[in-house]
Design an enzyme around this catalytic site. Structure first.
Site, PDB file in Angstrom:
ATOM      1  N   ILE A  58     -23.311  48.046  64.790  1.00 43.96           N
ATOM      2  CA  ILE A  58     -22.512  48.214  66.000  1.00 43.96           C
ATOM      3  C   ILE A  58     -23.248  49.234  66.866  1.00 43.96           C
ATOM      4  O   ILE A  58     -24.034  50.042  66.369  1.00 43.96           O
ATOM      5  CB  ILE A  58     -21.056  48.650  65.717  1.00 43.96           C
ATOM      6  CG1 ILE A  58     -20.996  49.919  64.871  1.00 43.96           C
ATOM      7  CG2 ILE A  58     -20.279  47.536  65.056  1.00 43.96           C
ATOM      8  CD1 ILE A  58     -19.569  50.416  64.615  1.00 43.96           C
ATOM      9  N   ASP A  59     -23.011  49.190  68.168  1.00 47.75           N
ATOM     10  CA  ASP A  59     -23.747  50.031  69.097  1.00 47.75           C
ATOM     11  C   ASP A  59     -23.493  51.514  68.840  1.00 47.75           C
ATOM     12  O   ASP A  59     -22.455  51.898  68.286  1.00 47.75           O
ATOM     13  CB  ASP A  59     -23.357  49.698  70.534  1.00 47.75           C
ATOM     14  CG  ASP A  59     -23.662  48.258  70.903  1.00 47.75           C
ATOM     15  OD1 ASP A  59     -24.616  47.698  70.324  1.00 47.75           O
ATOM     16  OD2 ASP A  59     -22.952  47.703  71.752  1.00 47.75           O
ATOM     17  N   LYS A  60     -24.405  52.334  69.315  1.00 47.35           N
ATOM     18  CA  LYS A  60     -24.320  53.790  69.143  1.00 47.35           C
ATOM     19  C   LYS A  60     -22.958  54.334  69.561  1.00 47.35           C
ATOM     20  O   LYS A  60     -22.334  55.110  68.826  1.00 47.35           O
ATOM     21  CB  LYS A  60     -25.431  54.469  69.957  1.00 47.35           C
ATOM     22  CG  LYS A  60     -25.347  55.984  69.980  1.00 47.35           C
ATOM     23  CD  LYS A  60     -26.367  56.580  70.930  1.00 47.35           C
ATOM     24  CE  LYS A  60     -26.177  58.083  71.079  1.00 47.35           C
ATOM     25  NZ  LYS A  60     -27.089  58.685  72.070  1.00 47.35           N
ATOM     26  N   ARG A 119     -19.285  43.397  74.914  1.00 45.44           N
ATOM     27  CA  ARG A 119     -19.516  44.072  76.199  1.00 45.44           C
ATOM     28  C   ARG A 119     -20.024  43.085  77.251  1.00 45.44           C
ATOM     29  O   ARG A 119     -19.573  43.098  78.402  1.00 45.44           O
ATOM     30  CB  ARG A 119     -20.509  45.214  75.990  1.00 45.44           C
ATOM     31  CG  ARG A 119     -20.001  46.274  75.026  1.00 45.44           C
ATOM     32  CD  ARG A 119     -21.109  47.185  74.546  1.00 45.44           C
ATOM     33  NE  ARG A 119     -21.665  47.978  75.630  1.00 45.44           N
ATOM     34  CZ  ARG A 119     -22.759  48.723  75.501  1.00 45.44           C
ATOM     35  NH1 ARG A 119     -23.419  48.746  74.347  1.00 45.44           N
ATOM     36  NH2 ARG A 119     -23.202  49.433  76.544  1.00 45.44           N
TER      37      ARG A 119
END
Length: 302
Positions: A136-138, A236
């Site tokens: 998962i993104d930062k 997103r």
């Protein structure tokens, strides 16, 4: 070993750096500029300038030197471990933490923390992401499953490929909805103009996101999003594509948005089959404090 890219140009194509950025998805425009200036890009056998205008008949050879091996070391970083057995670790990742080391983030990652916690992590072909089967993104918080051995890695990766596991997210997004739920089926690939972004592109990879509207506020909505596929930045990109970007998203959202520590996106629920026993496991974690605070504020403005 270095990577090499070779192109035979059939028509006039504009600037050399722009052409290569369009053709090589793995390289940023700045990296391509560095390669040209260090004479790693040859046009008709000779070094060239960044601003050279590519002509029909040109032969271009790009050599990308092999990256230095990342020295991944254990680091004593606190972990929120939701579940652990002999095969799997389930971690609640905080906002701001990168999942695995890279050239831009060599340490302070989830992998560094995991290596300090245990020596039992499934090896990875690249060496710098032991145990990691999905990311998962930062600045996205929430649940990740980690493989502790080879058979567990294979099992979890197959579940991801077969879409048999459960990955459900909560998102605060811009705007309101007339419908209660929806499905976004739009292929995702690298943005042709912004190398750090993904986009809906005709020849992209299949991507499907289901969403349900949970609450609506003044100018914002709370969604539950279910992933059918797992493309980079999928939720997103998909929500921005339908005109409802995730609040706080610095890459795909507007400048005027909810203040926080990045996008208001949280991997709330994770379900999968335990690799050895076949037991169906499912975990759920609460949103981080900043997410909960903004939700409370939005409810109070109703």
């Amino acid at each position: 070993m270095p990577n090499r890219y070779e192109f035979q140009i059939e028509d006039n194509r504009g600037r050399l750096d722009k052409l290569l950025a369009e053709q090589i998805n793995d390289l940023s425009r700045s990296k391509i500029k560095d390669l040209i200036q260090s004479q790693q890009v040859l046009v008709n056998g000779k070094s060239s300038k960044v601003s050279y205008h590519v002509q029909a008949g040109d032969h271009i050879l790009v050599t990308v030197p092999a990256l230095k091996a990342l020295n991944v070391v254990p680091e004593n970083i606190p972990l929120d471990i939701v579940y652990e057995d002999q095969d799997v670790i389930v971690v609640n990742k905080p906002q701001g933490m990168v999942v695995h080391p890279s050239a831009g983030h060599p340490d302070q990652t989830l992998v560094n923390a995991l290596l300090y916690h245990t020596k039992d992590l499934a090896s990875s072909p690249e060496g710098f992401r032991p145990g990691i089967v999905h990311r998962i993104d930062k600045d996205t918080s929430g649940l990740l499953m980690i493989a502790k051995n080879g058979p567990a890695r294979i099992s979890l990766e197959r579940q991801l490929a077969r879409k048999s596991n459960k990955r459900q997210y909560l998102a605060i997004v811009h705007g309101n909805f007339n419908e209660d739920s929806g499905l976004i089926d739009a292929p995702i690939g690298r943005d042709h103009y912004h190398r750090k972004k993904m986009a809906i592109v005709e020849n992209g990879k299949n991507a499907v996101t289901h969403f349900t509207v949970l609450e609506q506020f003044k100018g914002y909505s709370l969604l539950s999003c279910q992933l059918e596929t797992g493309r980079t930045h999928q939720i997103r990109v998909h929500l921005a594509y339908i005109g409802h970007p995730v609040a706080g998203d610095p890459l795909y959202g507007p400048h005027h948005t909810l203040q926080g520590q990045g996008q208001f996106l949280h991997a709330q629920t994770l379900g999968f089959t335990q690799p050895t026993t076949g037991e169906q496991l499912e975990f759920k974690v609460a949103v981080p404090p900043i997410f909960r605070k903004r939700l409370t504020e939005l409810r109070e403005t109703q």
